[in-house]
Design a protein around this motif. Structure first.
Motif, short mmCIF file in Angstrom:
data_model
loop_
_atom_site.label_atom_id
_atom_site.label_comp_id
_atom_site.label_asym_id
_atom_site.label_seq_id
_atom_site.Cartn_x
_atom_site.Cartn_y
_atom_site.Cartn_z
N GLU A 1 -4.99 5.94 -4.07
CA GLU A 1 -5.12 4.70 -4.15
C GLU A 1 -3.96 3.68 -3.49
N ARG A 2 -2.81 4.27 -3.18
CA ARG A 2 -1.92 3.56 -2.37
C ARG A 2 -1.19 2.39 -3.28
N VAL A 3 -0.38 2.76 -4.34
CA VAL A 3 0.25 2.15 -4.92
C VAL A 3 1.57 1.82 -5.00
N PRO B 1 0.77 -1.18 -0.13
CA PRO B 1 -0.06 -0.02 -0.01
C PRO B 1 0.93 1.26 0.00
N GLY B 2 1.20 1.44 -1.12
CA GLY B 2 2.27 2.82 -1.44
C GLY B 2 3.70 2.33 -0.94
N SER B 3 4.69 3.17 -1.21
CA SER B 3 5.92 2.83 -0.89
C SER B 3 6.27 3.06 0.29
N THR B 4 5.62 3.68 1.06
CA THR B 4 5.82 3.79 2.56
C THR B 4 5.76 2.58 3.14
N ALA B 5 4.96 1.60 2.78
CA ALA B 5 4.61 0.33 3.33
C ALA B 5 5.86 -0.49 2.96
N THR C 1 9.12 1.19 -4.38
CA THR C 1 8.79 2.00 -5.74
C THR C 1 7.17 2.62 -5.35
N SER C 2 7.42 3.95 -5.57
CA SER C 2 5.93 4.22 -5.64
C SER C 2 5.23 4.74 -7.18
N PHE C 3 4.22 4.34 -7.20
CA PHE C 3 3.39 4.52 -8.27
C PHE C 3 2.29 5.70 -8.11
N GLY C 4 2.34 6.44 -6.72
CA GLY C 4 1.49 7.30 -6.62
C GLY C 4 1.92 8.49 -7.43
N LYS C 5 2.82 8.81 -7.66
CA LYS C 5 3.28 10.01 -8.03
C LYS C 5 3.04 10.15 -9.77
N ALA C 6 4.00 9.52 -10.14
CA ALA C 6 3.95 9.44 -11.93
C ALA C 6 2.73 9.05 -12.41
N HIS D 1 15.91 13.64 -6.01
CA HIS D 1 16.19 13.54 -4.59
C HIS D 1 15.29 14.66 -3.79
N LEU D 2 14.68 14.17 -2.67
CA LEU D 2 13.88 15.18 -1.86
C LEU D 2 14.63 15.53 -0.49
N PRO D 3 14.78 16.77 -0.26
CA PRO D 3 14.38 17.88 -0.72
C PRO D 3 15.38 18.90 -1.61
N GLY E 1 16.93 14.91 3.81
CA GLY E 1 16.30 14.07 3.22
C GLY E 1 14.81 13.75 3.49
N TRP E 2 14.12 12.99 3.27
CA TRP E 2 12.79 12.60 3.76
C TRP E 2 12.63 12.36 5.04
N GLY E 3 11.84 13.11 5.90
CA GLY E 3 11.95 12.78 7.19
C GLY E 3 11.48 11.50 7.63
N LEU F 1 17.01 1.46 -2.52
CA LEU F 1 16.88 2.41 -3.55
C LEU F 1 15.28 2.88 -3.59
N ASP F 2 14.92 4.06 -3.02
CA ASP F 2 13.76 4.48 -2.83
C ASP F 2 13.25 5.43 -4.15
N ALA F 3 12.60 4.60 -4.95
CA ALA F 3 12.04 5.20 -6.27
C ALA F 3 10.82 5.85 -6.11
N ALA F 4 10.59 7.10 -6.08
CA ALA F 4 9.34 7.80 -5.61
C ALA F 4 9.02 8.72 -6.76
N PHE F 5 9.56 9.82 -7.28
CA PHE F 5 9.35 10.65 -8.08
C PHE F 5 9.64 10.40 -9.45
N LEU F 6 9.11 9.33 -9.88
CA LEU F 6 9.56 8.79 -11.24
C LEU F 6 9.26 9.51 -12.43
N PHE G 1 19.32 5.31 -0.42
CA PHE G 1 19.52 6.49 -1.39
C PHE G 1 18.08 6.51 -2.15
N GLN G 2 17.83 7.79 -2.43
CA GLN G 2 16.67 8.32 -3.29
C GLN G 2 17.09 8.06 -5.01
N ALA G 3 16.31 7.23 -5.65
CA ALA G 3 16.96 6.79 -6.76
C ALA G 3 16.81 8.12 -8.05
C1 LIG Z 1 11.20 10.28 -0.94
C2 LIG Z 1 9.86 9.57 -0.63
N1 LIG Z 1 9.60 8.22 -0.69
C3 LIG Z 1 8.71 7.67 -0.53
C4 LIG Z 1 7.19 8.21 -0.52
C5 LIG Z 1 5.97 7.71 -0.11
O1 LIG Z 1 5.36 7.55 -1.28
P1 LIG Z 1 3.80 6.76 -1.34
O2 LIG Z 1 3.74 6.04 0.12
O3 LIG Z 1 2.78 7.61 -1.56
O4 LIG Z 1 3.85 5.62 -2.25
C6 LIG Z 1 7.26 9.77 -0.69
C7 LIG Z 1 6.06 10.43 -0.27
O5 LIG Z 1 5.96 11.53 -0.68
C8 LIG Z 1 8.52 10.49 -0.79
O6 LIG Z 1 8.64 11.80 -0.91
#
Ligand SMILES: Cc1ncc(COP(=O)(O)O)c(C=O)c1O
Length: 402
Positions: free
Chosen positions: A254-256, A101-105, A243-248, A182-184, A129-131, A210-215, A177-179
């Protein structure tokens, strides 16, 4: 606990959004969210997603549970999309993917695996980085250590500093590593730097995550996946991709997402996968179906996939335009130095350098809501409001800095 617990302050990422919802001022703006907004400041459902959803709903036969690891067709499609169908790790059977359910999970599962099976091992995250990387680990008792990230001029990754810090890591520690994008900071490693980082992980027995979020937000997918793919050409001892498919895909709510385990061999990958499944069972039992079915439908259909590619191309074009417009207006308003790097950065964010008092003044006087770190999502600023935002910022900066 009903008798003992007192209120715990909520993170500003939550309170900023809640305060925005409650703000009755008609011209309010919310500028620190983690999602892509169009030129009017909306986050609409993309057309190719609407079409895929219609197909999913028309063909859906059941609402029975998915398996704990999710939709097998989605998992295979995601793995091929991100790693490449012919990646040696895939071809040799060393990969296992679980829909989450999202890449957070997915990140939480990595932390759970570490807490349960690698006690005492630390997880290294970039600073800044991402808190939530930090919080996810701390919540399950995984110690967190940080490595510095950005060069002083803000234009590139400070490779010497990253390597210097990670030389102090212990074998078995994880490194996030953010793939891409990189945020922020909006600054990613170059191909050469990825190679050095991969060598370092391989040599020291570190476990890369490898955290692939903002693909696709900074470059076409194939270019953005290159660093990640090359990483697993080098690292043979095991690692993860989240991997997060939320963003692209614009599927945020929908938590993908997915966790891909890249093992040292097929047997070890399979072993870890079973432990991940045990963790899934006690945390959320099985993932939701709809968003993954939609994403799988998009990946399988050339026209829908072209829709995805063209949407991310539009996103990149708008982010580039917004970065230019903000830089130009900032220059005219005397804030040029604060935004000097904005056109070198990739992805959604830029740091405005305001302090908490200035962010509060923007809120109170101009109905502009940002988080306390004063990070601006350049897409959340409607095009017509660039001047308003920069001029408001110039006011509060001048007022507080005299
Ligand atoms: C760097 C990074 N990784 C992972 C996530 C998690 O994304 P999600 O759980 O919505 O797929 C986010 C969400 O903002 C993010 O900024």
């Amino acid at each position: 606990m009903f008798q003992t617990l007192t209120e715990r302050p909520l993170p500003t990422i939550y309170t900023t959004d809640a305060r925005f919802e409650a703000d009755g001022r008609p011209d309010k703006l919310l500028l620190s969210t983690g999602l892509y907004c169009d030129a009017e400041g909306r986050c609409p459902v993309p057309e190719f997603i609407k079409e895929a959803e219609a197909r999913v709903l028309a063909s859906e036969q059941t609402k029975a549970y998915l398996l704990w690891g999710g939709d097998g067709a989605f998992n295979a499609a995601l793995e091929a999309f991100v790693l490449g169908a012919e990646h040696p790790a895939r071809v040799s059977g060393k990969t296992r993917t679980l829909q989450t359910p999202g890449s957070t999970a997915a990140l939480r599962l990595v932390a759970e695996l570490m807490a349960r099976h690698a006690p005492g091992k630390a997880c290294w995250v970039s600073q800044p980085g991402w808190g939530n990387h930090t919080q996810i680990c701390l919540d399950v008792g995984v110690p967190v250590k940080t490595y510095p990230y950005l060069r002083a001029d803000g234009l590139a990754v400070d490779l010497d500093a990253v390597v210097g810090a990670l030389e102090g890591a212990n074998a078995g520690d994880a490194v996030v590593f953010q793939a891409a994008n990189h945020l922020p900071t909006g600054v990613d490693p170059s191909a050469e730097q990825w190679a050095v980082l991969a060598d370092l992980c391989a040599r020291r027995g570190l476990v890369p995550v490898l955290d692939a979020a903002f693909l696709g937000f900074g470059a076409p997918f194939e270019q953005e996946f290159a660093g990640l793919r090359a990483f697993f050409d080098v690292v043979q001892g095991g690692g993860f991709v989240t991997t997060s498919f939320g963003k692209a895909f614009g599927l945020y709510r929908e938590r993908v997402g997915a966790l891909t385990i890249v093992g040292p061999c097929a047997q070890r990958a399979q072993a870890l996968w079973t432990h991940a499944l045990h963790a899934v069972r006690t945390i959320y039992s099985s993932p939701p179906s709809h968003g993954a079915a939609v994403a799988r439908t998009v990946l399988a259909d050339p026209d829908l996939r072209a829709g995805l590619e063209s949407r991310t191309a539009q996103i990149r074009a708008r982010l580039g335009l917004m970065r230019r417009l903000i830089a130009e207006r900032a220059q005219a308003a005397g804030l040029g130095a604060r935004f000097a790097r904005i056109q070198h950065e990739r992805g959604l964010f830029t740091k405005t350098g305001m302090d908490e008092g200035q962010v509060a003044a923007l809120h109170d006087r101009f109905a502009i809501h940002m988080n306390s770190r004063a990070v601006l999502n350049v897409s959340a600023l409607p095009q017509a409001s660039v001047e308003r935002f920069i001029d408001a910022m110039a006011h509060v900066v001048a007022d507080s800095e005299g």
